[in-house]
Design an enzyme around this catalytic site. Structure first.
Site, PDB file in Angstrom:
ATOM      1  N   SER A   1       0.797  -1.235   0.000  1.00 11.57           N
ATOM      2  CA  SER A   1       0.000   0.000   0.000  1.00 11.57           C
ATOM      3  C   SER A   1       0.825   1.279   0.000  1.00 11.57           C
ATOM      4  O   SER A   1       0.257   2.373  -0.077  1.00 11.57           O
ATOM      5  CB  SER A   1      -0.952   0.012   1.202  1.00 11.57           C
ATOM      6  OG  SER A   1      -2.016  -0.886   1.005  1.00 11.57           O
TER       7      SER A   1
ATOM      8  N   SER B   1      -6.212   3.639   4.017  1.00 12.90           N
ATOM      9  CA  SER B   1      -5.536   2.775   3.039  1.00 12.90           C
ATOM     10  C   SER B   1      -6.536   1.986   2.205  1.00 12.90           C
ATOM     11  O   SER B   1      -6.344   0.805   1.908  1.00 12.90           O
ATOM     12  CB  SER B   1      -4.570   1.805   3.749  1.00 12.90           C
ATOM     13  OG  SER B   1      -3.641   1.284   2.832  1.00 12.90           O
TER      14      SER B   1
ATOM     15  N   LYS C   1       3.006   6.642   5.456  1.00  8.15           N
ATOM     16  CA  LYS C   1       2.143   5.558   4.983  1.00  8.15           C
ATOM     17  C   LYS C   1       2.700   4.195   5.356  1.00  8.15           C
ATOM     18  O   LYS C   1       3.912   3.978   5.352  1.00  8.15           O
ATOM     19  CB  LYS C   1       2.010   5.649   3.455  1.00  8.15           C
ATOM     20  CG  LYS C   1       0.958   4.736   2.848  1.00  8.15           C
ATOM     21  CD  LYS C   1      -0.436   5.258   3.115  1.00  8.15           C
ATOM     22  CE  LYS C   1      -1.497   4.285   2.636  1.00  8.15           C
ATOM     23  NZ  LYS C   1      -1.562   3.050   3.476  1.00  8.15           N
TER      24      LYS C   1
ATOM     25  N   LYS D   1       0.023   3.737  -2.691  1.00  6.13           N
ATOM     26  CA  LYS D   1      -1.009   4.776  -2.581  1.00  6.13           C
ATOM     27  C   LYS D   1      -0.411   6.162  -2.347  1.00  6.13           C
ATOM     28  O   LYS D   1      -1.089   7.169  -2.552  1.00  6.13           O
ATOM     29  CB  LYS D   1      -1.984   4.418  -1.465  1.00  6.13           C
ATOM     30  CG  LYS D   1      -2.748   3.119  -1.693  1.00  6.13           C
ATOM     31  CD  LYS D   1      -3.778   2.875  -0.601  1.00  6.13           C
ATOM     32  CE  LYS D   1      -4.576   1.602  -0.852  1.00  6.13           C
ATOM     33  NZ  LYS D   1      -3.883   0.399  -0.411  1.00  6.13           N
TER      34      LYS D   1
END
Length: 396
Positions: free
Chosen positions: A76, A136, A238, A79
């Site tokens: 992720s 997320s 993140k 992203k």
């Protein structure tokens, strides 16, 4: 054109001037490998992760790296680029925070972590950004990709183009979410480049990365970056996890004048990725500092140049860019600033005319540089002053 090289050694401050020969600049490995003389500093920590890197967010100076160019699945962390492209579109005016984004059946059916969107509804782009960054949400990522590029495949092409433009040389993306695919990979170094852009380019959107939770459709989800809850100096960025990628975390923290970015890829657990990130950050903040030596436009002491044929006989020089360096504690006296500029100038001169370079070294390592410019206009002198200068110049 003749040039004159002068060196300023920072004895924290004032500046002492002396003459020197030209420096030979070496390739620049991580700072931790180029400590030179000064107080002892322990070697960098070894992390239980596949690849990692620690950089200064302001200048990109690498403090520590290990397997930073190994191509790994980002999960992720992908992203980050999805949200960054949305930021670019908003800043350019091609999209707006309040845009109503239709949720397709494809976005609604996307598996993995979710924002819990409903197919057939419309959601504001700003809410989808929070769904991507805080929750997320894979569904939110696909919805944004389809809205901005028409399809996720087209958006992946946009991701790759954007990544190359910012210098991500070893990455390739095939989706907006980070769901596993053999052709979907990046490196710790590339993610550090992306993280710096996220932090510096769009501060308004970067604020979202520090939000600790987000509620959508009456479902409240906490930010998956648990360091936000443990240490107030952290404000992003993140997390990521898949079986293929392991546990990953890109973090940013600021203490005093120093902001650091760390990337940890392929840790063995959620707790371990946080623990290893803290190792990097604590080492960086404990043993390194960021210093702005000269501001842009700041006159440099004793840098005046003799001006021939001008209404003024001297003019000061100043850097066009701020001179900021990252260095280990206690190394300030080893800093040297080299001026490379002609010893004499001829009028007329205009403010901000570039006449040379200002370079700052730690030992023989080039740390920062800026164009040197004229600080103020110098008008051409009249006939008598110019004639006198010609005579003086013969004997100078």
């Amino acid at each position: 054109m003749d040039t004159n090289r002068e060196v300023y050694r920072f004895m924290w401050f004032p500046i002492i001037i002396f003459l020197t020969t030209t420096f030979s600049c070496l390739a620049a490995p991580p700072l931790v490998e180029q400590l030179g003389l000064g107080p002892p500093i322990p070697g960098p920590p070894t992390l239980a992760a596949q690849g990692y890197i620690l950089v200064d967010a302001r200048n990109g100076e690498i403090i520590i790296e290990h397997n930073a160019d190994e191509m790994l699945p980002p999960a992720s962390l992908t992203k980050m680029l999805t949200a960054y492209i949305a930021s670019v579109e908003i800043e350019s005016g091609r999209a707006n925070y309040q845009d109503s984004v239709p949720i397709s059946i494809g976005a609604w059916k996307t598996g993995g972590s979710r924002m819990f969107l409903r197919e057939g509804t419309n959601v504001k782009l700003v809410d989808l950004l929070r769904g991507i960054i805080i929750q997320s949400g894979n569904d939110a990522s696909v919805a944004v990709a389809e809205f901005l590029a028409g399809s996720e495949d087209a958006f992946a092409d946009l991701m790759n183009q954007t990544g190359r433009l910012m210098g991500m040389k070893s990455s390739h993306f095939v989706n907006s979410t980070g769901l596993p695919d053999e052709a979907h990979y990046t490196t710790a170094r590339d993610l550090a480049i992306l993280a710096r852009k996220i932090v510096t380019d769009y501060p308004e959107i970067y604020d979202i990365y520090s939000e600790k939770d987000f509620t959508f459709n009456d479902i409240k989800q906490p930010n998956r970056n648990r360091l936000l809850f443990r240490d107030s100096s952290f404000d992003g960025i993140k997390t990521g996890h898949t079986k293929e990628a392991g546990y990953c975390l890109v973090a940013s923290a600021k203490r005093e004048n120093l902001r650091l970015i760390s990337v940890v890829l392929g840790a063995g657990s959620e707790n371990l990725r946080e623990k290893e990130t803290m190792k990097l950050m604590q080492y960086g903040f404990r043993y390194f500092k960021g210093i702005e030596i000269f501001n842009a436009g700041q006159g440099i002491p004793d840098s005046e140049r003799r001006v021939w044929f001008g209404q003024d006989d001297k003019v000061a020089l100043n850097p066009l860019e701020p001179i900021y360096v990252t260095l280990p504690f206690g190394r300030e006296p080893l800093l040297k600033a080299e001026i490379d500029a002609p010893p004499f100038l001829e009028a007329p001169l205009e403010k901000n005319d570039i006449v040379g370079k200002l370079k700052v070294f730690l030992d023989d390592r080039l740390m920062a540089e800026s164009d040197l410019a004229i600080k103020n206009d110098v008008l051409e002198a009249g006939f008598m002053k110019k004639a006198g200068d010609r005579i003086k110049r013969m004997f100078d």
